[in-house]
Design a protein around this motif. Structure first.
Motif, short mmCIF file in Angstrom:
data_model
loop_
_atom_site.label_atom_id
_atom_site.label_comp_id
_atom_site.label_asym_id
_atom_site.label_seq_id
_atom_site.Cartn_x
_atom_site.Cartn_y
_atom_site.Cartn_z
N SER A 17 0.86 -1.17 0.00
CA SER A 17 0.00 0.00 0.00
C SER A 17 0.90 1.23 0.00
N LEU A 181 -4.03 1.16 5.42
CA LEU A 181 -3.83 -0.24 5.82
C LEU A 181 -5.08 -1.09 5.62
N ILE A 193 1.66 -6.86 8.93
CA ILE A 193 1.77 -5.59 8.20
C ILE A 193 3.03 -4.89 8.65
N VAL A 195 5.10 -1.50 8.37
CA VAL A 195 4.98 -0.09 8.02
C VAL A 195 6.37 0.53 7.99
N LEU A 226 -2.82 7.15 9.71
CA LEU A 226 -2.14 5.92 10.10
C LEU A 226 -2.39 5.62 11.57
N GLU A 229 -5.79 4.17 12.14
CA GLU A 229 -5.88 2.75 11.78
C GLU A 229 -5.17 1.88 12.82
N GLN A 253 -4.17 -8.58 13.85
CA GLN A 253 -3.24 -8.04 12.87
C GLN A 253 -1.91 -7.81 13.57
N ILE A 255 1.44 -6.04 13.77
CA ILE A 255 1.98 -4.79 13.25
C ILE A 255 3.48 -4.69 13.53
#
Length: 328
Positions: A17, A181, A193, A195, A226, A229, A253, A255
């Motif tokens: 993304s 996200l 995920i 980042v 961000l 989220e 999720q 992170i």
């Protein structure tokens, strides 16, 4: 970071993304991946940014002699930058650039093969832009990705006229998704995920100069979506832990944040106007070193747990505490 991960081969990238420069990286990676695998992706990323640096040689905005002599990559002391910054605060791009000329488009069209981008089967892309009329984020369909949509994702409204797609005006996607996200939740099977944090979330103390205040406002604005989220992900995880949501329908999720505040926090917003090849390769090398250190320290946690304690983040704890939970 992407250059290192593509070479290292320990992590598989299912989707990306990206907004603004992140969108450019994403389509360059997909283009190279489609015709040359990981090495092809690295080569296309290199070629794209090399072309960007060649374009920058024609820019009237350059570092001052003092900054160049002192090895300062920023442009805060550059008279050409100061004049440009003041000019764009008084006049809109519709006034100073009525023909909407943007040399960046030529670089994108000449460097990126969007036929390759659209057919790249092993990489999902989520390129975001801000719908000027609705104030909502738009995630473009990969099958429709083209130079216009990448330009829309990178359209800073004080520098460029809005990019119209099917009659709808768009601005930089960073205002509402930096990066977004939420597309990962429904479109990918991976719960990890990663980042890449470019704009610092935390800066100690209040800025004092007008320029520093403006820069910090921009950082806060571009990080806001961000953080929202992150808060939503933390809230869902907490409800799962408390048994208020069924794990058959919801998942944790995981992170992870890769950042290097020690280097990037020293670079002001004006440095983003610097596309000298020496500076771009410096950033690339910092990214490679940061990615290598992060993967070595946290690889064992990937697929198992987050390496960021989001709960501590929103409780206002010291960023050194919440940054890398796996290292505690």
């Amino acid at each position: 970071m992407l250059d290192y991960l593509l070479q290292d081969d320990r992590l598989h990238i299912e989707g990306i993304s990206g907004t603004s420069a992140g969108a450019m990286n994403a389509v360059a990676l997909a283009d190279g991946m489609a015709h040359g695998g990981r090495e092809g992706a690295r080569e296309t990323l290199h070629n794209f940014w090399e072309k960007m640096s060649e374009l920058a040689k024609l820019s009237p905005i350059n570092r001052s002699f003092l900054n160049t002599f002192m090895g300062n990559w920023g442009m805060e002391n550059s008279s050409s930058y100061q004049m440009s910054d003041a000019f764009t605060r008084m006049f809109s791009p519709y006034q100073f650039n009525p023909l909407a000329i943007n040399p960046l488009r030529q670089v994108i069209e000449n460097t990126i093969d969007f036929d390759h981008v659209r057919i790249c089967s092993n990489l999902k892309l989520f390129i975001s832009a801000t719908n000027v009329e609705t104030g909502r984020v738009e995630v473009f369909d990969k099958k429709l990705l083209d130079a216009d949509r990448v330009m829309a994702s990178a359209c800073l409204p004080h520098l460029y006229q809005a990019v119209h797609i099917d009659g709808v005006p768009y601005w930089d996607g960073g205002y509402l998704g930096n990066p977004a996200l939420f597309p990962f939740h429904e479109n990918t099977a991976c719960d990890d995920i990663v980042v890449v944090q470019i704009n610092p979330i935390f800066r100690k103390g209040a800025p004092k100069t007008a320029q520093d205040i403006h820069n910090r406002i921009n950082e806060i604005a571009f990080n806001a979506s961000l953080l929202k989220e992150f808060r939503a992900i933390e809230f869902v995880s907490r409800l799962i832990e408390e048994g208020k949501l069924e794990q058959d329908h919801y998942s944790h999720q995981r992170i992870h944040i890769v950042q290097n505040d020690k280097v990037l926090s020293k670079l002001g917003a004006a440095s983003k106007m610097n596309a000298e090849w020496a500076f771009l390769t410096h950033l690339r090398d910092v990214g490679r070193e940061t990615a290598e250190s992060w993967v070595d320290a946290n690889f064992a946690q990937i697929g198992k747990k987050s390496t960021v304690n989001l709960r501590a983040m929103f409780q206002g704890e010291d960023p050194e505490i919440y940054a890398f939970e796996s290292q505690e």
